[in-house]
Design a protein around this motif. Structure first.
Motif, PDB file in Angstrom:
ATOM      1  N   ALA A  70       0.831  -1.209   0.000  1.00  0.00           N
ATOM      2  CA  ALA A  70       0.000   0.000   0.000  1.00  0.00           C
ATOM      3  C   ALA A  70       0.868   1.262   0.000  1.00  0.00           C
ATOM      4  O   ALA A  70       0.737   2.142   0.848  1.00  0.00           O
ATOM      5  CB  ALA A  70      -0.944   0.005   1.198  1.00  0.00           C
ATOM      6  N   SER A  71       1.772   1.296  -0.976  1.00  0.00           N
ATOM      7  CA  SER A  71       2.674   2.442  -1.029  1.00  0.00           C
ATOM      8  C   SER A  71       3.129   2.689  -2.455  1.00  0.00           C
ATOM      9  O   SER A  71       2.933   1.855  -3.353  1.00  0.00           O
ATOM     10  CB  SER A  71       3.892   2.205  -0.133  1.00  0.00           C
ATOM     11  N   TYR A  72       3.744   3.836  -2.657  1.00  0.00           N
ATOM     12  CA  TYR A  72       4.348   4.196  -3.941  1.00  0.00           C
ATOM     13  C   TYR A  72       5.863   4.096  -3.781  1.00  0.00           C
ATOM     14  O   TYR A  72       6.432   4.689  -2.864  1.00  0.00           O
ATOM     15  CB  TYR A  72       3.969   5.616  -4.346  1.00  0.00           C
ATOM     16  N   VAL A  73       6.491   3.337  -4.676  1.00  0.00           N
ATOM     17  CA  VAL A  73       7.939   3.124  -4.567  1.00  0.00           C
ATOM     18  C   VAL A  73       8.641   3.773  -5.758  1.00  0.00           C
ATOM     19  O   VAL A  73       8.098   3.834  -6.867  1.00  0.00           O
ATOM     20  CB  VAL A  73       8.270   1.617  -4.500  1.00  0.00           C
ATOM     21  N   PRO A  74       9.866   4.282  -5.528  1.00  0.00           N
ATOM     22  CA  PRO A  74      10.574   4.989  -6.601  1.00  0.00           C
ATOM     23  C   PRO A  74      11.203   4.036  -7.613  1.00  0.00           C
ATOM     24  O   PRO A  74      11.526   2.891  -7.314  1.00  0.00           O
ATOM     25  CB  PRO A  74      11.643   5.771  -5.842  1.00  0.00           C
ATOM     26  N   VAL A  75      11.382   4.570  -8.831  1.00  0.00           N
ATOM     27  CA  VAL A  75      12.024   3.849  -9.935  1.00  0.00           C
ATOM     28  C   VAL A  75      13.291   4.616 -10.316  1.00  0.00           C
ATOM     29  O   VAL A  75      13.341   5.845 -10.196  1.00  0.00           O
ATOM     30  CB  VAL A  75      11.069   3.745 -11.142  1.00  0.00           C
ATOM     31  N   ASP A  76      14.326   3.900 -10.759  1.00  0.00           N
ATOM     32  CA  ASP A  76      15.579   4.535 -11.166  1.00  0.00           C
ATOM     33  C   ASP A  76      15.288   5.585 -12.255  1.00  0.00           C
ATOM     34  O   ASP A  76      14.808   5.250 -13.338  1.00  0.00           O
ATOM     35  CB  ASP A  76      16.531   3.473 -11.707  1.00  0.00           C
ATOM     36  N   PRO A  77      15.584   6.872 -11.992  1.00  0.00           N
ATOM     37  CA  PRO A  77      15.248   7.919 -12.970  1.00  0.00           C
ATOM     38  C   PRO A  77      16.012   7.799 -14.284  1.00  0.00           C
ATOM     39  O   PRO A  77      15.546   8.291 -15.310  1.00  0.00           O
ATOM     40  CB  PRO A  77      15.602   9.220 -12.237  1.00  0.00           C
ATOM     41  N   SER A  78      17.187   7.145 -14.269  1.00  0.00           N
ATOM     42  CA  SER A  78      17.956   7.023 -15.511  1.00  0.00           C
ATOM     43  C   SER A  78      17.227   6.179 -16.537  1.00  0.00           C
ATOM     44  O   SER A  78      17.441   6.329 -17.744  1.00  0.00           O
ATOM     45  CB  SER A  78      19.335   6.421 -15.215  1.00  0.00           C
ATOM     46  N   THR A  79      16.359   5.295 -16.066  1.00  0.00           N
ATOM     47  CA  THR A  79      15.602   4.463 -17.008  1.00  0.00           C
ATOM     48  C   THR A  79      14.397   5.206 -17.568  1.00  0.00           C
ATOM     49  O   THR A  79      13.787   4.763 -18.542  1.00  0.00           O
ATOM     50  CB  THR A  79      15.105   3.178 -16.314  1.00  0.00           C
TER      51      THR A  79
END
Length: 330
Positions: free
Chosen positions: A62-71
Motif C-alpha cells: 500500500a505504497s508508492y515506490v521509486p524507480v531509477d530515474p535514468s531508465t
C-alpha cells in the motif's frame, strides 16, 4: 507519456522532485499519507511522478515506490529533443516558403518601391518588426510618449533584446517624464543590461527609428495610423544628425543622482513656462512634455505658488514683469 510543458516542469521542480527524493530516502510513500490524498497538498506532484513512471504503486505494501530515474529520463527528454529538431526543420521550411512569397511580392504591380514608402495601421508594426529583425549594426530610436500599452512594450522588449543579443548597438531617447513610468523603467533596465544606452530630454520630439543608418521610420502627417519609411541616403543622414544633436543634450536614464534629478526638474519647469508663454492649450502642452493633462495642471499650480499668483493671467503678468522666459540658464 503525458504532454509536458512549462507548467509540468514547474510542478516537477518545485514539489515533485522533493517528493521523489523523500520516497527514495524512505523507501516509498504510504497510501495513507494525507498529503497524497485527493485535494492534498502533494497530490498534483504525486500524479505527475506516477505519470512519468518515476513512482509505481505497490498494492502489497500500500505504497508508492521509486524507480531509477535514468531508465525514465530518455523516454521523457528524447521525444522532446526530437520534437525540437522537427520544429527547427519545419521553421526553416516555412522560412523558405515565405522567401518565395517575398519574391512574388517584389514582382507585383502593387509593391511599394522607391526611397519613400507609406504603411498604414497594422502593417506598421509588421514592417517595424521586420526592419529591426534585419538590423546588423545599429538602432537609433526616439520615443516621445511613455504611455505605451503593456502588450506593445512587451513586444518591443522581446524584439530589441533579440537585436542586442546578436550584437546590434542601440540608443534610445525618451522625454524626462518616462522616468516616472514603471513599465518604461522596467524596459530600460532590461535593454541596458544587454548594452543599450537610454537617455531622456525635456524637449518634445517626434517618434523615429533608424536602422543601420540606411532606413528611417517616422510618423505620417495624419498621426499614428500612418508611418513613412525613408531610404533616401541624404534624408536618412539628416534625421540621424537631428537624433545626434538631441542625444548630446540628453541625460542618461540610469543616472539617479540628486543633482541630475534636480536638473531634470528645472528643465521640466522651464518647458512648462515656455508652453504657457507660447499660449498652448493644456492638452497640447501636456503632450509636448510627455505627461498627462492632470500632471501638467499640477506643474502650473506649482508655478502659481512660486510666483504668488492666483490666476494664470497673474502668473503670466508676474513672469513677464520679471523677464522670465523659460530659456534662462538657471
Amino acid at each position: 507519456m503525458p504532454d509536458l510543458g512549462q507548467r509540468e516542469r514547474e510542478v516537477f521542480e518545485s514539489s515533485a522532485a522533493p517528493l521523489y527524493e523523500e520516497a527514495a530516502l524512505s523507501g516509498g510513500l504510504k497510501d495513507s499519507d494525507p498529503r497524497l490524498q485527493h485535494g492534498g497538498e502533494l497530490r498534483e506532484a504525486l500524479d505527475l511522478l506516477v505519470s512519468l513512471s518515476l513512482l509505481v504503486h505497490d498494492p502489497d505494501n500500500a505504497s508508492y515506490v521509486p524507480v531509477d530515474p535514468s531508465t525514465v529520463q530518455s523516454h521523457v527528454v528524447g521525444p522532446m529533443s526530437q520534437r525540437g529538431a522537427d520544429l527547427l526543420n519545419e521553421s526553416s521550411e516555412w522560412a523558405r516558403a515565405f522567401g518565395g512569397l517575398s519574391q512574388a511580392w517584389r514582382r507585383s504591380p502593387g509593391a511599394v518601391r522607391g526611397p519613400i514608402s507609406e504603411f498604414h495601421t497594422h502593417a506598421i508594426g509588421v514592417f517595424i518588426s521586420g526592419a529591426v529583425a534585419e538590423a546588423e549594426e545599429e538602432l537609433l530610436t526616439a520615443q516621445p510618449q511613455t504611455g505605451r500599452e503593456r502588450a506593445s512594450l512587451k513586444a518591443a522588449t522581446e524584439r530589441d533584446q533579440a537585436a542586442l543579443e546578436r550584437g546590434v548597438t542601440m540608443r534610445t531617447l525618451y522625454q524626462h517624464s518616462a522616468r516616472r513610468h514603471a513599465m518604461t523603467r522596467s524596459y530600460v533596465a532590461e535593454v541596458t543590461a544587454l548594452g543599450a544606452e537610454v537617455r531622456t530630454l525635456d524637449e518634445f520630439f517626434n517618434r523615429m527609428i533608424v536602422v543601420d543608418r540606411r532606413l528611417a521610420i517616422i510618423p505620417g502627417p495624419s498621426g499614428d495610423d500612418v508611418a513613412i519609411a525613408v531610404q533616401e541616403p541624404a534624408l536618412v543622414a539628416y534625421l540621424v544628425d537631428v537624433f545626434e544633436r538631441a542625444w548630446e543634450r540628453a541625460r542618461p536614464f540610469t543616472n539617479t543622482e540628486r543633482s541630475m534629478m534636480n536638473d531634470i526638474a528645472r528643465e521640466q519647469r522651464a518647458m512648462t513656462i515656455r508652453m504657457l508663454i507660447e499660449g498652448h492649450s493644456d492638452p497640447v502642452s501636456a503632450k509636448r512634455l510627455g505627461v498627462s493633462a492632470r500632471t501638467f495642471a499640477g506643474y502650473v499650480a506649482d508655478l502659481k505658488t512660486e510666483y504668488d499668483a492666483e490666476t494664470r493671467f497673474q502668473l503670466g503678468y508676474t513672469m513677464g514683469q520679471r523677464g522670465v522666459s523659460g530659456r534662462e540658464d538657471d
